[in-house]
Write an enzyme that holds these catalytic residues in place. Sequence first.
Site, PDB file in Angstrom:
ATOM      1  N   ARG A 192      28.190  58.806 -53.599  1.00 46.43           N
ATOM      2  CA  ARG A 192      27.044  57.894 -53.699  1.00 46.43           C
ATOM      3  C   ARG A 192      25.835  58.377 -52.900  1.00 46.43           C
ATOM      4  O   ARG A 192      25.099  57.589 -52.312  1.00 46.43           O
ATOM      5  CB  ARG A 192      27.439  56.468 -53.258  1.00 46.43           C
ATOM      6  CG  ARG A 192      28.598  55.880 -54.030  1.00 46.43           C
ATOM      7  CD  ARG A 192      28.274  55.690 -55.500  1.00 46.43           C
ATOM      8  NE  ARG A 192      29.421  55.155 -56.225  1.00 46.43           N
ATOM      9  CZ  ARG A 192      30.310  55.901 -56.893  1.00 46.43           C
ATOM     10  NH1 ARG A 192      30.157  57.221 -56.937  1.00 46.43           N
ATOM     11  NH2 ARG A 192      31.313  55.349 -57.521  1.00 46.43           N
ATOM     12  N   SER A 241      28.356  46.448 -56.881  1.00 44.76           N
ATOM     13  CA  SER A 241      29.240  46.750 -55.757  1.00 44.76           C
ATOM     14  C   SER A 241      28.452  46.810 -54.453  1.00 44.76           C
ATOM     15  O   SER A 241      27.475  47.549 -54.345  1.00 44.76           O
ATOM     16  CB  SER A 241      29.953  48.083 -55.987  1.00 44.76           C
ATOM     17  OG  SER A 241      30.810  48.005 -57.094  1.00 44.76           O
ATOM     18  N   GLU A 311      26.670  50.071 -49.975  1.00 46.06           N
ATOM     19  CA  GLU A 311      26.329  50.842 -51.178  1.00 46.06           C
ATOM     20  C   GLU A 311      25.016  50.319 -51.755  1.00 46.06           C
ATOM     21  O   GLU A 311      24.203  51.078 -52.250  1.00 46.06           O
ATOM     22  CB  GLU A 311      27.438  50.726 -52.225  1.00 46.06           C
ATOM     23  CG  GLU A 311      27.165  51.551 -53.477  1.00 46.06           C
ATOM     24  CD  GLU A 311      28.366  51.630 -54.392  1.00 46.06           C
ATOM     25  OE1 GLU A 311      28.179  51.542 -55.622  1.00 46.06           O
ATOM     26  OE2 GLU A 311      29.495  51.796 -53.906  1.00 46.06           O
TER      27      GLU A 311
END
Length: 318
Positions: A192, A241, A311
Amino acid sequence: MMQPGEQMHGDEAPGADEAPGVTANVPRNVRGELTARAPLAKLVWFKSGGAADWLFEPADLEDLVTFLGQLGSSTPVMALGLGSNLIIRDGGVPGVVVRLGKPFSSVEAKRGEVVECGGGAPGILVASTARDAGIAGLEFLRGIPGTVGGFVRMNGGAYGREVADVLVDCDVVLPGGNLVTLPVQDLDYSYRHSRLPEGAIVVAARFKGTPGDPHEIGAEMDRIAEERENSQPLRTKTGGSTFKNPEGTSAWKLVDEAGCRGLTMGGAQVSEKHTNFLINTGDATSADIEGLGEEVRRRVAEKTGRALEWEIKRVGRP
């Protein structure tokens, strides 16, 4: 005197001294839409947060390059896609928010199982175009709720695959207006994360798949869509998320173990359907949402000894 949310074109755009509370002087010779003190809550999934000092929606790539070249590197620039995986803080976003619209949303299948996409194209359109062309390997993009620019920047992933697995290269406008093409290896991808600098805007990308059967590809996309519908609170005001999965486990398991399922703060709530999702139950401020996330992190660390990393990107003034 300009009103909040008022749009300007071309040399109608005023300087910061004509727009109280706006921090950046902006170029006047634009062909797209330039809006001062533009409300952003309606453009993000959480439906919360303040205004952008300036919101720029370029007419095309040339318009964007010219604008950023004249803007200068000292003014903060942030790209905004579909507004998922994002908390806009209540004090708004300084500088310029760039939103890539229809001129950047094309998707076209090329030779060699390559799909060429604009930075504003949503993942579902990329996956569907690949399916229709018999290109397999991009089905997972059906499960990423964002645009090409966003998931190229953050190495978005789902269902066992990530952008690093399929990206060939991308076209990026750097702060200062330089347009460059970067091969995947130059992005130095990790989980990520990429090495793209702040303010860089991904305007196009090319993904490579493998030959496949459109019916089988479609069936996999349907499976992904059904799994998301069954496991995630998609029909609520959420941001996707919330935390990265720590090595060896899932974030939702740690949140659940810490007793945070259904936990609330103001109008924000930890989803009872999927505990790695935060929800705006109706009137949450961004401070409620971010504060709840921090409380979850505190409780997880206290209970499990594990440190959750955000995130969801959090931007703007508190």
